[in-house]
Enzyme design. Structure first.
Site, PDB file in Angstrom:
ATOM      1  N   ARG A  54       0.806  -1.207   0.000  1.00 56.46           N
ATOM      2  CA  ARG A  54       0.000   0.000   0.000  1.00 56.46           C
ATOM      3  C   ARG A  54       0.852   1.277   0.000  1.00 56.46           C
ATOM      4  O   ARG A  54       0.681   2.159  -0.844  1.00 56.46           O
ATOM      5  CB  ARG A  54      -0.937   0.022   1.224  1.00 56.46           C
ATOM      6  CG  ARG A  54      -2.168  -0.830   1.079  1.00 56.46           C
ATOM      7  CD  ARG A  54      -2.550  -1.451   2.413  1.00 56.46           C
ATOM      8  NE  ARG A  54      -1.557  -2.451   2.745  1.00 56.46           N
ATOM      9  CZ  ARG A  54      -1.667  -3.740   2.381  1.00 56.46           C
ATOM     10  NH1 ARG A  54      -2.747  -4.153   1.793  1.00 56.46           N
ATOM     11  NH2 ARG A  54      -0.689  -4.595   2.641  1.00 56.46           N
ATOM     12  N   THR A  55       1.765   1.384   0.963  1.00 57.92           N
ATOM     13  CA  THR A  55       2.457   2.665   1.160  1.00 57.92           C
ATOM     14  C   THR A  55       3.368   2.999  -0.020  1.00 57.92           C
ATOM     15  O   THR A  55       3.337   4.114  -0.549  1.00 57.92           O
ATOM     16  CB  THR A  55       3.265   2.625   2.468  1.00 57.92           C
ATOM     17  OG1 THR A  55       2.436   2.091   3.500  1.00 57.92           O
ATOM     18  CG2 THR A  55       3.747   4.005   2.862  1.00 57.92           C
ATOM     19  N   LYS A  82      26.109  -4.509  -1.394  1.00 58.58           N
ATOM     20  CA  LYS A  82      27.583  -4.570  -1.388  1.00 58.58           C
ATOM     21  C   LYS A  82      28.151  -3.983  -0.098  1.00 58.58           C
ATOM     22  O   LYS A  82      29.348  -3.802   0.023  1.00 58.58           O
ATOM     23  CB  LYS A  82      28.139  -3.786  -2.576  1.00 58.58           C
ATOM     24  CG  LYS A  82      27.683  -4.292  -3.931  1.00 58.58           C
ATOM     25  CD  LYS A  82      28.298  -3.393  -5.007  1.00 58.58           C
ATOM     26  CE  LYS A  82      27.554  -3.491  -6.315  1.00 58.58           C
ATOM     27  NZ  LYS A  82      27.881  -2.380  -7.217  1.00 58.58           N
ATOM     28  N   ARG A 104      11.091   4.081   4.347  1.00 58.97           N
ATOM     29  CA  ARG A 104      10.584   3.070   5.287  1.00 58.97           C
ATOM     30  C   ARG A 104      11.773   2.247   5.752  1.00 58.97           C
ATOM     31  O   ARG A 104      12.587   1.794   4.943  1.00 58.97           O
ATOM     32  CB  ARG A 104       9.547   2.155   4.637  1.00 58.97           C
ATOM     33  CG  ARG A 104       9.242   0.929   5.506  1.00 58.97           C
ATOM     34  CD  ARG A 104       8.087   0.124   5.019  1.00 58.97           C
ATOM     35  NE  ARG A 104       6.839   0.826   5.251  1.00 58.97           N
ATOM     36  CZ  ARG A 104       5.626   0.247   5.151  1.00 58.97           C
ATOM     37  NH1 ARG A 104       5.532  -1.040   4.834  1.00 58.97           N
ATOM     38  NH2 ARG A 104       4.522   0.934   5.374  1.00 58.97           N
ATOM     39  N   HIS A 132       3.998   5.900  11.718  1.00 59.28           N
ATOM     40  CA  HIS A 132       3.630   5.765  10.299  1.00 59.28           C
ATOM     41  C   HIS A 132       2.660   6.935  10.033  1.00 59.28           C
ATOM     42  O   HIS A 132       1.443   6.770   9.960  1.00 59.28           O
ATOM     43  CB  HIS A 132       2.944   4.413  10.103  1.00 59.28           C
ATOM     44  CG  HIS A 132       2.770   3.984   8.675  1.00 59.28           C
ATOM     45  ND1 HIS A 132       2.960   4.832   7.602  1.00 59.28           N
ATOM     46  CD2 HIS A 132       2.422   2.784   8.151  1.00 59.28           C
ATOM     47  CE1 HIS A 132       2.733   4.165   6.484  1.00 59.28           C
ATOM     48  NE2 HIS A 132       2.403   2.919   6.789  1.00 59.28           N
TER      49      HIS A 132
HETATM   50  N1   CP Z   1      -0.463  -0.049   5.895  1.00 55.77           N
HETATM   51  C1   CP Z   1       0.738  -0.313   5.356  1.00 55.77           C
HETATM   52  O1   CP Z   1       1.749   0.280   5.753  1.00 55.77           O
HETATM   53  O2   CP Z   1       0.745  -1.284   4.402  1.00 55.77           O
HETATM   54  P1   CP Z   1       2.034  -1.702   3.565  1.00 55.77           P
HETATM   55  O3   CP Z   1       2.977  -2.394   4.509  1.00 55.77           O
HETATM   56  O4   CP Z   1       1.531  -2.615   2.487  1.00 55.77           O
HETATM   57  O5   CP Z   1       2.655  -0.460   3.021  1.00 55.77           O
END
Ligand code: CP
Length: 305
Positions: A54-55, A82, A104, A132
């Site tokens: 999603r993100t 590496k 992330r 998040h």
């Molecule tokens: N909600 C969310 O962070 O989903 P993903 O891990 O698929 O990005």
């Protein structure tokens, strides 16, 4: 606001401005031709050290719908394999005339550290169990669409709270916007510091759901747990899973949210996921709109669409 690392430091007004902007962005998503030139000439790097559906994809689409160039960098296939450090990777990418980095990482605090060493906007797409922020914003946007307001609502956040960066961002956003929050989960997956955040903490699922207008079900993060925290998935579902029976503890019109990905039949049953009570796919759509709003605000320099 140069970076978006946390919702903790955002004022209620700043959140409302972003939510209003995201709501306007949903109008672009409903057009047959979605591309607008707002961020034409800007370049965004998605730097993802953890899996994401999603993100990552919604940040990529958000950037592209606004006319930006977006590239995706993952450890696999990059010089991280590496032995290049995260810092060197980010420093090198930032030298490529990049206007913003979405990151992330499995380690809490990485986006903050990048924000301190780089002079371009850093957007946190989820760091360890810390935060998040865009998920928190899309959750409150979905709630606002479903109920017409956030102020005065009760939201129950249930499940694996300990490992959840979503829970922390949700709590900052919900409290700032005037909602009441209860959290529930197994005792060993409930941080004892959460009462200090102004939320009600209980190990009784039904008690947390009492009078709730919305239930945010958290994914059981099996990958972050050391062995032995959950006796079995069957027992977890029995006590902590959102089932037709346990959902009866909430208000009859309570909506169900889940940040995804879901473990069907563990923290939430399929018949709830696939029911009209679930606003989960609306959360996903709102994720694109919220990320468009954030990219516009941080890279476009504007206060309004
Ligand atoms: N909600 C969310 O962070 O989903 P993903 O891990 O698929 O990005």
């Amino acid at each position: 606001m140069r970076d978006l690392v946390t919702l903790e430091n955002l004022s209620a007004q700043e959140m409302v401005n972003l939510l209003d902007l995201a709501q306007n962005m949903t109008e672009i998503l409903d057009r047959p031709l979605k591309k607008v030139p707002t961020l034409r000439g800007k370049a965004v790097v998605n730097l993802f050290f953890e899996p994401s559906t999603r993100t990552r994809n919604s940040f990529e689409l958000a950037g592209k719908y606004l006319g930006a160039d977006v590239i995706n960098v993952q450890p696999s296939g990059s010089s991280v394999e590496k032995g290049e450090t995260l810092w060197d990777t980010a420093l090198n990418l930032s030298e490529m005339a990049v206007d913003g980095i979405v990151v992330r990482h499995q380690v809490s605090g990485v986006p903050q550290q990048l924000a301190e060493i780089l002079d371009i906007p850093i957007i946190n797409a989820g760091d360890g169990s810390h935060e998040h922020p865009t998920q928190g914003l899309l959750d409150v946007l979905t709630l606002r669409q479903a109920k017409g307001r956030v102020d005065g609502l009760k939201v129950a956040i249930v499940g694996d709270v300990l490992h959840s960066r979503v829970a922390r961002s949700d709590i900052w956003a919900l409290i700032a916007l005037g909602a009441r929050v209860s959290v529930a989960g197994p005792p060993n997956l409930l941080p004892d510091t959460f009462e200090d955040l102004g939320v009600e903490v209980t190990t009784d699922l039904c008690e947390a759901l009492q009078d709730a207008d919305a239930v945010q079900v958290l994914r059981l993060q099996k990958e972050r747990q050391s062995t032995g925290e959950i006796p079995s998935l069957w027992e977890y579902r029995l006590r902590w899973g959102l089932t037709k029976t346990s959902l009866k503890c909430a208000k009859p019109d309570a909506i169900v949210l889940h940040p995804g990905p879901q473990n069907r039949g563990v923290e939430i049953d399929s018949d709830i996921l696939d029911s009209p009570r679930a606003w989960i796919l609306q959360q996903v759509k709102n994720g694109v709109a919220v990320r468009m709003a954030v990219l516009f605000r941080l890279l476009g320099g504007g206060q309004d669409e």
